[in-house]
Design a protein around this motif. Structure first.
Motif, mmCIF file in Angstrom:
data_model
loop_
_atom_site.group_PDB
_atom_site.id
_atom_site.type_symbol
_atom_site.label_atom_id
_atom_site.label_comp_id
_atom_site.label_asym_id
_atom_site.label_seq_id
_atom_site.Cartn_x
_atom_site.Cartn_y
_atom_site.Cartn_z
ATOM 1 N N SER A 232 39.537 92.826 56.048
ATOM 2 C CA SER A 232 39.483 91.743 55.073
ATOM 3 C C SER A 232 39.035 90.456 55.758
ATOM 4 O O SER A 232 39.197 90.282 56.961
ATOM 5 C CB SER A 232 40.850 91.532 54.418
ATOM 6 O OG SER A 232 41.824 91.190 55.387
ATOM 7 N N THR A 233 38.457 89.582 54.960
ATOM 8 C CA THR A 233 38.097 88.256 55.463
ATOM 9 C C THR A 233 39.241 87.301 55.168
ATOM 10 O O THR A 233 39.868 87.372 54.104
ATOM 11 C CB THR A 233 36.813 87.750 54.794
ATOM 12 O OG1 THR A 233 37.000 87.700 53.383
ATOM 13 C CG2 THR A 233 35.646 88.661 55.108
ATOM 14 N N LYS A 234 39.478 86.413 56.111
ATOM 15 C CA LYS A 234 40.606 85.479 55.991
ATOM 16 C C LYS A 234 40.077 84.063 56.154
ATOM 17 O O LYS A 234 39.849 83.605 57.266
ATOM 18 C CB LYS A 234 41.668 85.809 57.033
ATOM 19 C CG LYS A 234 42.166 87.255 56.932
ATOM 20 C CD LYS A 234 42.990 87.645 58.137
ATOM 21 C CE LYS A 234 43.367 89.109 58.085
ATOM 22 N NZ LYS A 234 42.156 90.002 58.181
ATOM 23 N N ARG A 235 39.887 83.402 55.033
ATOM 24 C CA ARG A 235 39.315 82.065 55.018
ATOM 25 C C ARG A 235 40.401 81.018 55.241
ATOM 26 O O ARG A 235 41.430 81.026 54.585
ATOM 27 C CB ARG A 235 38.602 81.806 53.686
ATOM 28 C CG ARG A 235 37.966 80.428 53.574
ATOM 29 C CD ARG A 235 37.318 80.265 52.213
ATOM 30 N NE ARG A 235 36.781 78.933 52.052
ATOM 31 C CZ ARG A 235 36.208 78.487 50.941
ATOM 32 N NH1 ARG A 235 36.104 79.301 49.882
ATOM 33 N NH2 ARG A 235 35.752 77.256 50.856
ATOM 34 N N ARG A 236 40.142 80.117 56.172
ATOM 35 C CA ARG A 236 41.121 79.080 56.497
ATOM 36 C C ARG A 236 41.018 77.934 55.495
ATOM 37 O O ARG A 236 39.937 77.423 55.210
ATOM 38 C CB ARG A 236 40.873 78.559 57.911
ATOM 39 C CG ARG A 236 41.739 77.366 58.297
ATOM 40 C CD ARG A 236 41.356 76.856 59.681
ATOM 41 N NE ARG A 236 42.050 75.620 59.987
ATOM 42 C CZ ARG A 236 41.629 74.413 59.638
ATOM 43 N NH1 ARG A 236 40.502 74.288 58.960
ATOM 44 N NH2 ARG A 236 42.321 73.324 59.945
ATOM 45 N N ILE A 237 42.167 77.522 54.964
ATOM 46 C CA ILE A 237 42.259 76.373 54.069
ATOM 47 C C ILE A 237 43.350 75.441 54.595
ATOM 48 O O ILE A 237 44.489 75.867 54.801
ATOM 49 C CB ILE A 237 42.600 76.783 52.620
ATOM 50 C CG1 ILE A 237 41.489 77.635 52.033
ATOM 51 C CG2 ILE A 237 42.836 75.553 51.748
ATOM 52 C CD1 ILE A 237 40.202 76.895 51.771
ATOM 53 N N SER A 238 43.010 74.193 54.833
ATOM 54 C CA SER A 238 44.004 73.231 55.312
ATOM 55 C C SER A 238 44.809 72.683 54.139
ATOM 56 O O SER A 238 44.257 72.302 53.105
ATOM 57 C CB SER A 238 43.308 72.074 56.041
ATOM 58 O OG SER A 238 44.256 71.092 56.421
ATOM 59 N N ARG A 239 46.117 72.647 54.321
ATOM 60 C CA ARG A 239 47.013 72.080 53.304
ATOM 61 C C ARG A 239 47.591 70.751 53.760
ATOM 62 O O ARG A 239 48.529 70.226 53.160
ATOM 63 C CB ARG A 239 48.138 73.072 53.005
ATOM 64 C CG ARG A 239 47.645 74.444 52.563
ATOM 65 C CD ARG A 239 48.787 75.406 52.352
ATOM 66 N NE ARG A 239 49.597 75.032 51.210
ATOM 67 C CZ ARG A 239 50.749 75.627 50.890
ATOM 68 N NH1 ARG A 239 51.217 76.610 51.651
ATOM 69 N NH2 ARG A 239 51.431 75.250 49.837
ATOM 70 N N ARG A 240 47.013 70.172 54.788
ATOM 71 C CA ARG A 240 47.472 68.884 55.281
ATOM 72 C C ARG A 240 47.033 67.764 54.334
ATOM 73 O O ARG A 240 46.067 67.898 53.596
ATOM 74 C CB ARG A 240 46.921 68.620 56.684
ATOM 75 C CG ARG A 240 47.393 69.625 57.734
ATOM 76 C CD ARG A 240 46.901 69.207 59.113
ATOM 77 N NE ARG A 240 47.380 70.109 60.148
ATOM 78 C CZ ARG A 240 46.689 71.113 60.654
ATOM 79 N NH1 ARG A 240 45.460 71.339 60.194
ATOM 80 N NH2 ARG A 240 47.193 71.900 61.581
ATOM 81 N N VAL A 241 47.749 66.665 54.411
ATOM 82 C CA VAL A 241 47.404 65.492 53.601
ATOM 83 C C VAL A 241 46.156 64.837 54.196
ATOM 84 O O VAL A 241 46.078 64.610 55.405
ATOM 85 C CB VAL A 241 48.578 64.491 53.567
ATOM 86 C CG1 VAL A 241 48.176 63.222 52.815
ATOM 87 C CG2 VAL A 241 49.798 65.130 52.919
ATOM 88 N N ARG A 242 45.196 64.559 53.350
ATOM 89 C CA ARG A 242 43.949 63.925 53.788
ATOM 90 C C ARG A 242 43.732 62.641 53.005
ATOM 91 O O ARG A 242 44.289 62.440 51.928
ATOM 92 C CB ARG A 242 42.753 64.864 53.563
ATOM 93 C CG ARG A 242 42.868 66.205 54.251
ATOM 94 C CD ARG A 242 41.588 67.001 54.059
ATOM 95 N NE ARG A 242 41.678 68.333 54.629
ATOM 96 C CZ ARG A 242 40.660 69.176 54.699
ATOM 97 N NH1 ARG A 242 39.486 68.836 54.212
ATOM 98 N NH2 ARG A 242 40.815 70.370 55.234
ATOM 99 N N ASN A 243 42.889 61.778 53.555
ATOM 100 C CA ASN A 243 42.486 60.593 52.808
ATOM 101 C C ASN A 243 40.976 60.477 52.839
ATOM 102 O O ASN A 243 40.321 60.929 53.773
ATOM 103 C CB ASN A 243 43.153 59.314 53.345
ATOM 104 C CG ASN A 243 42.911 59.123 54.832
ATOM 105 O OD1 ASN A 243 41.839 59.395 55.348
ATOM 106 N ND2 ASN A 243 43.916 58.641 55.528
#
Length: 283
Positions: A87-98
């Motif tokens: 499977s492919t595992k795409r990284r998604i950041s859940r950090r707070v951004r501005n």
């Protein structure tokens, strides 16, 4: 919608790989060449499949798992995990951004050109929408933020000259409306807006000088009004006090003259030079 993907502790599957390696070694050492090769080949394929399922997730990150294009789920817990193999595992950041918009030149509700910029604080709350709802959720937030700021600037005047009418200079009102509007715009991307603030607000250079003169004139008029209001109160208090103490009796003509002189002294923008009447000399 986002859902949890199947996962196993990574170190547990790493132990399985060690067991498989030991079994392969024992099989090659004890069995005949034909069966040993077959067992070793099967176990090697199994080990290769297991290796494709390992993933490491950092704090405030997630992995969107897809199995041959099909969404399997999302792994959100930080640590070393084993998910669906191949499977492919795409990284998604859940950090707070501005994100801070560029200085946009738009016309306010009164038609005056103004320059405005805002900063938006956001984070991903739905990894499925962020991955598949839009093409690029970061660019989507940037574009929608600029669109929301433009719409906000055209909905309010730079400064309000009427009571009860909000203006762009009222930071709390404008920020709340910008946050609400932007939240509706980017909900499709699985993004939550935590805060938004106006960081730059000014008249466009071509009218800045004229508007500055207008503001100065308004300030002068307001200040004069306060001065006159206070002077009238002081004169009234002085006349009432003189009448109560019976220091001097003034007719209406002298009262009018006294009021005029006091207003000149109190409302003038320059120091007054008094002229003292010491009497009249007769030859």
């Amino acid at each position: 919608m986002e859902r949890r993907a199947f996962r196993v502790a990574g170190f547990a599957m790493l132990g399985v790989l060690v067991v498989i390696a030991v079994v392969i070694g024992v099989a090659l050492a004890t069995l005949e060449e034909g069966p040993a090769s077959l067992v070793a080949a099967v176990l090697a394929v199994v080990a290769a499949l297991i290796l494709t399922g390992f993933t490491v997730i950092n704090p405030n990150e997630a992995r969107v798992v897809q199995f041959f294009g099909r969404y399997v789920g999302t792994v959100t817990d930080a640590g070393f995990h084993w998910a669906v193999p191949l499977s492919t595992k795409r990284r998604i950041s859940r950090r707070v951004r501005n994100f801070e918009t560029d200085r946009l030149k738009v016309s306010d509700a009164d038609g005056n050109p103004v320059e405005i910029a805002a900063v938006v604080v956001w984070r991903v709350v739905d990894t499925f929408k962020a991955s598949f709802g839009v093409d690029d959720h970061i660019s989507y937030v940037a574009v929608q933020a600029e669109a929301a700021v433009r719409h906000l600037a055209t909905s309010y005047p730079y400064e309000s000259h009427d009571d009860g009418r909000a203006s762009l200079r009222e930071g709390n009102v404008v920020s709340e409306e910008l946050t609400a509007e932007l939240g509706e715009r980017i909900a499709l991307a699985g993004v939550e807006v935590l805060e938004s603030r106006i960081t730059h607000l000014a008249y466009a250079p071509e009218i800045a000088q004229a508007m500055l003169a207008r503001q100065q004139a308004s300030a002068i008029v307001g200040a004069r009004f306060k001065i006159v209001e206070g002077a009238v109160g002081m004169v009234q208090s002085a006349l009432e006090r003189l009448g109560q103490l019976q220091v001097v009796e003034l007719d209406e003509e002298r009262k009018a003259q006294m009021v005029a002189n006091l207003l000149v002294v109190l409302c003038g923008d320059r120091n007054v030079q008094p002229v003292v009447n010491t009497g009249t000399l007769y030859g």
